[in-house]
Design an enzyme around this catalytic site. Structure first.
Site, PDB file in Angstrom:
ATOM      1  N   TYR A 142      -1.653  -1.088  -2.825  1.00 60.14           N
ATOM      2  CA  TYR A 142      -0.956   0.186  -2.668  1.00 60.14           C
ATOM      3  C   TYR A 142      -1.925   1.370  -2.653  1.00 60.14           C
ATOM      4  CZ  TYR A 142       3.981  -1.143  -3.092  1.00 60.14           C
ATOM      5  OH  TYR A 142       5.237  -1.636  -2.865  1.00 60.14           O
ATOM      6  N   LYS A 192      -2.569 -15.092  -5.948  1.00 63.90           N
ATOM      7  CA  LYS A 192      -2.903 -16.065  -4.906  1.00 63.90           C
ATOM      8  C   LYS A 192      -4.389 -16.394  -5.053  1.00 63.90           C
ATOM      9  CE  LYS A 192      -1.024 -17.059  -1.323  1.00 63.90           C
ATOM     10  NZ  LYS A 192      -0.495 -18.393  -0.884  1.00 63.90           N
ATOM     11  N   ASP A 224       3.519 -17.387  -4.085  1.00 68.39           N
ATOM     12  CA  ASP A 224       4.519 -17.959  -3.156  1.00 68.39           C
ATOM     13  C   ASP A 224       5.323 -19.061  -3.854  1.00 68.39           C
ATOM     14  OD1 ASP A 224       2.208 -19.540  -3.253  1.00 68.39           O
ATOM     15  OD2 ASP A 224       2.293 -20.129  -1.137  1.00 68.39           O
ATOM     16  N   ASP A 248       6.332  -6.065  -6.350  1.00 69.07           N
ATOM     17  CA  ASP A 248       7.347  -5.387  -5.554  1.00 69.07           C
ATOM     18  C   ASP A 248       8.296  -6.426  -4.945  1.00 69.07           C
ATOM     19  OD1 ASP A 248       8.584  -3.197  -4.240  1.00 69.07           O
ATOM     20  OD2 ASP A 248       7.468  -3.678  -2.413  1.00 69.07           O
ATOM     21  N   ASP A 252      12.351  -7.618  -6.328  1.00 67.64           N
ATOM     22  CA  ASP A 252      13.553  -7.555  -5.485  1.00 67.64           C
ATOM     23  C   ASP A 252      14.248  -8.911  -5.461  1.00 67.64           C
ATOM     24  OD1 ASP A 252      13.340  -4.887  -4.759  1.00 67.64           O
ATOM     25  OD2 ASP A 252      13.641  -5.285  -2.622  1.00 67.64           O
TER      26      ASP A 252
HETATM   27  C1  IPM Z   1       9.889  -0.018  -5.598  1.00 65.37           C
HETATM   28  C2  IPM Z   1       9.962   0.557  -4.214  1.00 65.37           C
HETATM   29  C3  IPM Z   1       8.732   1.415  -3.988  1.00 65.37           C
HETATM   30  C4  IPM Z   1       7.525   0.516  -3.997  1.00 65.37           C
HETATM   31  C5  IPM Z   1       8.776   2.289  -2.731  1.00 65.37           C
HETATM   32  C6  IPM Z   1      10.007   3.166  -2.688  1.00 65.37           C
HETATM   33  C7  IPM Z   1       7.525   3.126  -2.594  1.00 65.37           C
HETATM   34  O1  IPM Z   1      10.113  -0.456  -3.276  1.00 65.37           O
HETATM   35  O2  IPM Z   1       9.801   0.762  -6.558  1.00 65.37           O
HETATM   36  O3  IPM Z   1       9.954  -1.238  -5.728  1.00 65.37           O
HETATM   37  O4  IPM Z   1       7.178  -0.104  -2.973  1.00 65.37           O
HETATM   38  O5  IPM Z   1       6.896   0.408  -5.041  1.00 65.37           O
HETATM   39 MG    MG Z   2      10.416  -2.388  -4.135  1.00 65.15          MG
END
Ligand code: IPM
Ligand code: MG
Length: 367
Positions: A142, A192, A224, A248, A252
């Site tokens: 990032y 990884k 993975d 990230d 999710d």
């Molecule tokens: C998260 C989001 C952020 C990230 C974005 C909005 C920059 O996806 O907080 O998970 O990628 O970190």
């Molecule tokens: Mg995210």
């Protein structure tokens, strides 16, 4: 002693409406539990760009550095899609994380009993799930340099750099081990190491830090395979520690195990300030959901549970955090459902503020 200070940044989309419910909850704790906060509010994201031409004004950044905790709603929306990368709403959030040095991002994935049918996975796979992903938040791909889109001969090349120093890995590992000590004493580190040098270093450093935590059972997994195991049998995990980008993705994925993204809070923590509290920002995992903004459809629970995390991690009020979490659990068990939760079991539809009303009523009943 002055009241602890909170900076509220509702942001864009559904951010302001879910944050309005959080403000009522904050007021409830002031009026009923002797926990008064000095609350100030400011802009972040697209609305800050509209007002100031930048997604995070320097004054807001300075204020965020001073307060005891920041609560953020969500940023972004289609209106801002064509903005230059440097002023996109997300840059405001990334600047807060980076300049406050919030290296440890705690993302719990907890499946509420009342919602176990909502997951796309079988109920027995997710019922009772309670795991914590610790994502490194201020480094890795990032932020690594070099980055950019460059000309190479007659074509363009896009470059991002995965970069981790030993100390960056060690400090997030330590925060994950500390958390594991307070939970099930199991930590799984994901990288990884089979293809990336940064992954080899990650594994080495986490193993070294682990020598200070002999009680914690440490394991390593390629990220993975970790994603696969998270969907196969997530209850094998307690705490997971991983880098910024894998964190990230995996968070999710873990969020979806619980059935709704509208339920999940997060805490981003940095080093302790002079008063002993960590630098801290709390935000829901979900985004600004512009498609439903302003319609009273948004689920305020993730943002409310983010405030519960603030009570626990910034203000040492674990008991009051548990009270708020139990109130949320109560209204879900009673069948109250915002639009995102209208699923297999029917339930009583409520608006954003209706959900806030119900949680406040459950809080009243709790004392
Ligand atoms: C998260 C989001 C952020 C990230 C974005 C909005 C920059 O996806 O907080 O998970 O990628 O970190
Ligand atoms: Mg995210």
């Amino acid at each position: 002693m002055p009241n602890p200070s909170l900076l509220i940044l509702p942001g864009d989309g559904i951010g302001p409406e879910v944050m309005a419910e959080v403000r009522r909850i904050i007021d409830w704790f002031g009026a009923n539990r002797g926990l008064a906060f000095d609350v100030s509010e400011d802009l972040v994201g697209g609305c800050a760009y509209d007002a100031h031409g930048t997604p995070l004004h320097d004054d807001t950044m300075a204020r965020a550095q001073e307060v005891d905790a920041v609560l953020l709603g969500a940023v972004g929306g289609p209106k801002y899609d064509d903005l230059d990368f440097s002023v996109k709403p997300e840059r405001g959030l990334l600047r807060l994380r980076k300049e406050m040095d919030l290296f440890s991002n705690l993302r719990p994935a907890q499946c509420f009993d009342a919602l176990a049918d909502f997951s796309s996975l079988k109920k027995n796979v997710v019922a009772g799930l309670d795991i914590m992903i610790v994502r490194e938040l201020t480094s890795g791909v990032y932020f690594g340099e070099p980055r950019g889109i460059f000309k190479e001969g007659n074509e363009r090349v896009g470059i991002n750099t995965q970069r981790y120093t030993e100390s960056e890995i060690a400090r997030v590992a330590r925060s994950a081990f500390d958390l594991a000590m307070k939970r099930g004493k199991k930590l799984c580190s994901m990288e990884k190491a089979n293809v990336m040098e940064s992954g080899i270093l990650w594994r080495d450093v986490v193993t070294e830090v682990g020598r200070d935590y002999p009680e914690v059972e440490l394991s390593h997994m390629y990220a993975d395979a970790g994603a696969m195991q998270l969907t196969r049998w997530p209850k094998q995990f307690d705490v997971i520690v991983t880098d910024n980008l894998f964190g990230d993705l995996l968070s999710d994925l873990a969020a979806m195990l619980t059935g709704s993204l509208g339920m999940l809070p997060s805490a981003s923590l940095g080093a302790p300030m002079a008063n002993g509290r960590p630098k801290a920002l709390y935000e829901p995992v979900h985004g600004s959901a512009p498609d439903i903004a302003g319609q009273g459809k948004a689920n305020p629970i993730a943002c409310i549970l983010s405030f519960a995390m603030a009570l626990r991690y910034s203000f040492d009020q674990g008991g009051e955090a548990a009270r708020l979490e139990a109130a949320v659990e109560r209204v879900l068990a009673d069948g109250l459902r915002t639009a995102d939760l209208m699923g297999p079991d029917g339930g009583t539809p409520v608006s954003t503020s209706g959900m806030g009303d119900a949680i406040l009523a459950a809080l009243d009943a709790s004392q």
